[in-house]
Design a protein around this motif. Structure first.
Motif, PDB file in Angstrom:
ATOM      1  N   GLU A 156       0.829  -1.191   0.000  1.00 39.19           N
ATOM      2  CA  GLU A 156       0.000   0.000   0.000  1.00 39.19           C
ATOM      3  C   GLU A 156       0.871   1.251   0.000  1.00 39.19           C
ATOM      4  O   GLU A 156       1.938   1.285   0.612  1.00 39.19           O
ATOM      5  N   THR A 157       0.345   2.270  -0.661  1.00 38.04           N
ATOM      6  CA  THR A 157       0.971   3.583  -0.700  1.00 38.04           C
ATOM      7  C   THR A 157      -0.066   4.581  -0.209  1.00 38.04           C
ATOM      8  O   THR A 157      -1.132   4.705  -0.809  1.00 38.04           O
ATOM      9  N   TRP A 158       0.219   5.241   0.902  1.00 39.31           N
ATOM     10  CA  TRP A 158      -0.701   6.206   1.520  1.00 39.31           C
ATOM     11  C   TRP A 158      -0.137   7.602   1.335  1.00 39.31           C
ATOM     12  O   TRP A 158       1.026   7.853   1.648  1.00 39.31           O
ATOM     13  N   ARG A 159      -1.000   8.535   0.901  1.00 40.04           N
ATOM     14  CA  ARG A 159      -0.601   9.941   0.806  1.00 40.04           C
ATOM     15  C   ARG A 159      -1.309  10.723   1.908  1.00 40.04           C
ATOM     16  O   ARG A 159      -2.473  10.465   2.220  1.00 40.04           O
ATOM     17  N   PHE A 160      -0.600  11.694   2.468  1.00 38.48           N
ATOM     18  CA  PHE A 160      -1.135  12.515   3.553  1.00 38.48           C
ATOM     19  C   PHE A 160      -1.188  13.968   3.110  1.00 38.48           C
ATOM     20  O   PHE A 160      -0.249  14.482   2.503  1.00 38.48           O
ATOM     21  N   ASN A 161      -2.290  14.635   3.458  1.00 37.47           N
ATOM     22  CA  ASN A 161      -2.440  16.051   3.112  1.00 37.47           C
ATOM     23  C   ASN A 161      -1.623  16.919   4.074  1.00 37.47           C
ATOM     24  O   ASN A 161      -0.948  16.402   4.978  1.00 37.47           O
ATOM     25  N   LYS A 162      -1.716  18.231   3.903  1.00 41.69           N
ATOM     26  CA  LYS A 162      -0.931  19.159   4.733  1.00 41.69           C
ATOM     27  C   LYS A 162      -1.302  19.095   6.205  1.00 41.69           C
ATOM     28  O   LYS A 162      -0.524  19.492   7.070  1.00 41.69           O
ATOM     29  N   ASP A 163      -2.495  18.559   6.523  1.00 40.11           N
ATOM     30  CA  ASP A 163      -2.937  18.417   7.914  1.00 40.11           C
ATOM     31  C   ASP A 163      -2.519  17.079   8.526  1.00 40.11           C
ATOM     32  O   ASP A 163      -2.894  16.772   9.657  1.00 40.11           O
ATOM     33  N   GLY A 164      -1.772  16.274   7.772  1.00 35.47           N
ATOM     34  CA  GLY A 164      -1.333  14.975   8.270  1.00 35.47           C
ATOM     35  C   GLY A 164      -2.418  13.911   8.248  1.00 35.47           C
ATOM     36  O   GLY A 164      -2.333  12.920   8.963  1.00 35.47           O
ATOM     37  N   LYS A 165      -3.420  14.088   7.382  1.00 35.23           N
ATOM     38  CA  LYS A 165      -4.530  13.137   7.269  1.00 35.23           C
ATOM     39  C   LYS A 165      -4.411  12.391   5.939  1.00 35.23           C
ATOM     40  O   LYS A 165      -4.132  13.004   4.891  1.00 35.23           O
ATOM     41  N   ALA A 166      -4.651  11.091   5.963  1.00 34.64           N
ATOM     42  CA  ALA A 166      -4.583  10.292   4.740  1.00 34.64           C
ATOM     43  C   ALA A 166      -5.738  10.666   3.818  1.00 34.64           C
ATOM     44  O   ALA A 166      -6.897  10.663   4.233  1.00 34.64           O
ATOM     45  N   ASP A 167      -5.401  11.007   2.564  1.00 34.01           N
ATOM     46  CA  ASP A 167      -6.449  11.347   1.601  1.00 34.01           C
ATOM     47  C   ASP A 167      -6.425  10.442   0.365  1.00 34.01           C
ATOM     48  O   ASP A 167      -7.311  10.510  -0.470  1.00 34.01           O
ATOM     49  N   LEU A 168      -5.411   9.591   0.268  1.00 36.48           N
ATOM     50  CA  LEU A 168      -5.293   8.667  -0.857  1.00 36.48           C
ATOM     51  C   LEU A 168      -4.613   7.392  -0.387  1.00 36.48           C
ATOM     52  O   LEU A 168      -3.575   7.448   0.282  1.00 36.48           O
ATOM     53  N   VAL A 169      -5.220   6.259  -0.724  1.00 36.38           N
ATOM     54  CA  VAL A 169      -4.605   4.957  -0.447  1.00 36.38           C
ATOM     55  C   VAL A 169      -4.635   4.164  -1.748  1.00 36.38           C
ATOM     56  O   VAL A 169      -5.698   3.975  -2.347  1.00 36.38           O
ATOM     57  N   MET A 170      -3.468   3.727  -2.187  1.00 37.11           N
ATOM     58  CA  MET A 170      -3.373   2.875  -3.374  1.00 37.11           C
ATOM     59  C   MET A 170      -2.874   1.510  -2.914  1.00 37.11           C
ATOM     60  O   MET A 170      -1.827   1.410  -2.271  1.00 37.11           O
ATOM     61  N   GLN A 171      -3.620   0.478  -3.254  1.00 42.51           N
ATOM     62  CA  GLN A 171      -3.315  -0.860  -2.759  1.00 42.51           C
ATOM     63  C   GLN A 171      -3.096  -1.809  -3.929  1.00 42.51           C
ATOM     64  O   GLN A 171      -3.815  -1.778  -4.918  1.00 42.51           O
ATOM     65  N   TYR A 172      -2.098  -2.647  -3.783  1.00 42.48           N
ATOM     66  CA  TYR A 172      -1.820  -3.709  -4.740  1.00 42.48           C
ATOM     67  C   TYR A 172      -1.828  -5.004  -3.943  1.00 42.48           C
ATOM     68  O   TYR A 172      -1.333  -5.049  -2.816  1.00 42.48           O
ATOM     69  N   GLN A 173      -2.392  -6.045  -4.533  1.00 37.87           N
ATOM     70  CA  GLN A 173      -2.491  -7.307  -3.781  1.00 37.87           C
ATOM     71  C   GLN A 173      -2.186  -8.485  -4.691  1.00 37.87           C
ATOM     72  O   GLN A 173      -2.319  -8.421  -5.910  1.00 37.87           O
ATOM     73  N   ARG A 174      -1.771  -9.577  -4.037  1.00 38.97           N
ATOM     74  CA  ARG A 174      -1.523 -10.830  -4.724  1.00 38.97           C
ATOM     75  C   ARG A 174      -1.919 -11.957  -3.787  1.00 38.97           C
ATOM     76  O   ARG A 174      -1.443 -12.031  -2.651  1.00 38.97           O
ATOM     77  N   LYS A 175      -2.806 -12.804  -4.260  1.00 36.95           N
ATOM     78  CA  LYS A 175      -3.189 -13.989  -3.477  1.00 36.95           C
ATOM     79  C   LYS A 175      -1.990 -14.919  -3.447  1.00 36.95           C
ATOM     80  O   LYS A 175      -1.293 -15.089  -4.463  1.00 36.95           O
ATOM     81  N   ARG A 176      -1.755 -15.507  -2.318  1.00 36.76           N
ATOM     82  CA  ARG A 176      -0.631 -16.430  -2.176  1.00 36.76           C
ATOM     83  C   ARG A 176      -1.141 -17.845  -2.167  1.00 36.76           C
ATOM     84  O   ARG A 176      -2.249 -18.118  -1.746  1.00 36.76           O
ATOM     85  N   LYS A 177      -0.302 -18.747  -2.617  1.00 37.55           N
ATOM     86  CA  LYS A 177      -0.669 -20.172  -2.611  1.00 37.55           C
ATOM     87  C   LYS A 177      -0.768 -20.647  -1.182  1.00 37.55           C
ATOM     88  O   LYS A 177      -0.034 -20.217  -0.309  1.00 37.55           O
TER      89      LYS A 177
END
Length: 178
Positions: A156-177
């Motif tokens: 996951e990649t989280w971006r934080f605004n100028k107030d220190g609050k998360a405003d964007l979360v980008m998630q990548y996933q892979r199912k494991r065997k």
């Protein structure tokens, strides 16, 4: 005659070793150059330095811990009023933080147990964009209400605004065997 063969073999061996050593020296001078910053231009930014560890601890790690414990009270404190989330399953969410947390609660209600293993995380700061980001790698082990076990790796990649609050979360996933 035997002496001549032995001496010839020694000379041939010495010449072969010398040629091999010469070849090794030549390959050292023809190394391939690694790409440099001037070879590529980043679309977003390539100007990052280490960021604020408190954002990783308070927001990102806390969110994962709350997911694991099935506790969502107070989680909204870490998010901006409006959040965009690009989930690893291809779905997208944009809306109020309360709606995001309600979606998490619905998904988590179908899971009986969760154990998360954090492989790595790091906060970074984009010096040209003046933005804080946190990167995290997690393996999630879960069991749903039907007893089906699942293991999924997340980045996951989280971006934080100028107030220190998360405003964007980008998630990548892979199912494991299993």
């Amino acid at each position: 005659m035997k002496q001549f063969i032995v001496v010839a073999a020694i000379i041939l061996f010495a010449v072969a070793c010398q040629n091999e050593a010469g070849t090794k020296d030549e390959t050292k001078t023809t190394e391939t150059k690694a790409p440099t910053a001037s070879m590529f231009t980043a679309n977003y930014s390539s100007a990052f330095e280490m960021g604020d560890m408190a954002l990783a601890d308070k927001a990102v790690l806390n969110s994962w811990k709350n997911w694991e414990a099935n506790k969502f009270d107070g989680l909204g404190d870490f998010f901006a009023d409006t959040v965009t989330a690009l989930w690893g399953d291809g779905t997208t969410f944009t809306g109020p933080k309360d709606s995001l947390i309600n979606e998490w609660k619905k998904v988590r209600a179908n899971i009986t147990t969760v154990v998360d293993s954090v492989d790595a995380y790091m906060p970074v700061y984009s010096t040209d964009k003046k933005e804080n980001w946190v990167l995290i790698w997690v393996v999630d082990y879960s069991t749903d209400k039907k007893g089906v076990k699942d293991t999924t790796s997340y980045q996951e990649t989280w971006r934080f605004n100028k107030d220190g609050k998360a405003d964007l979360v980008m998630q990548y996933q892979r199912k494991r065997k299993k």
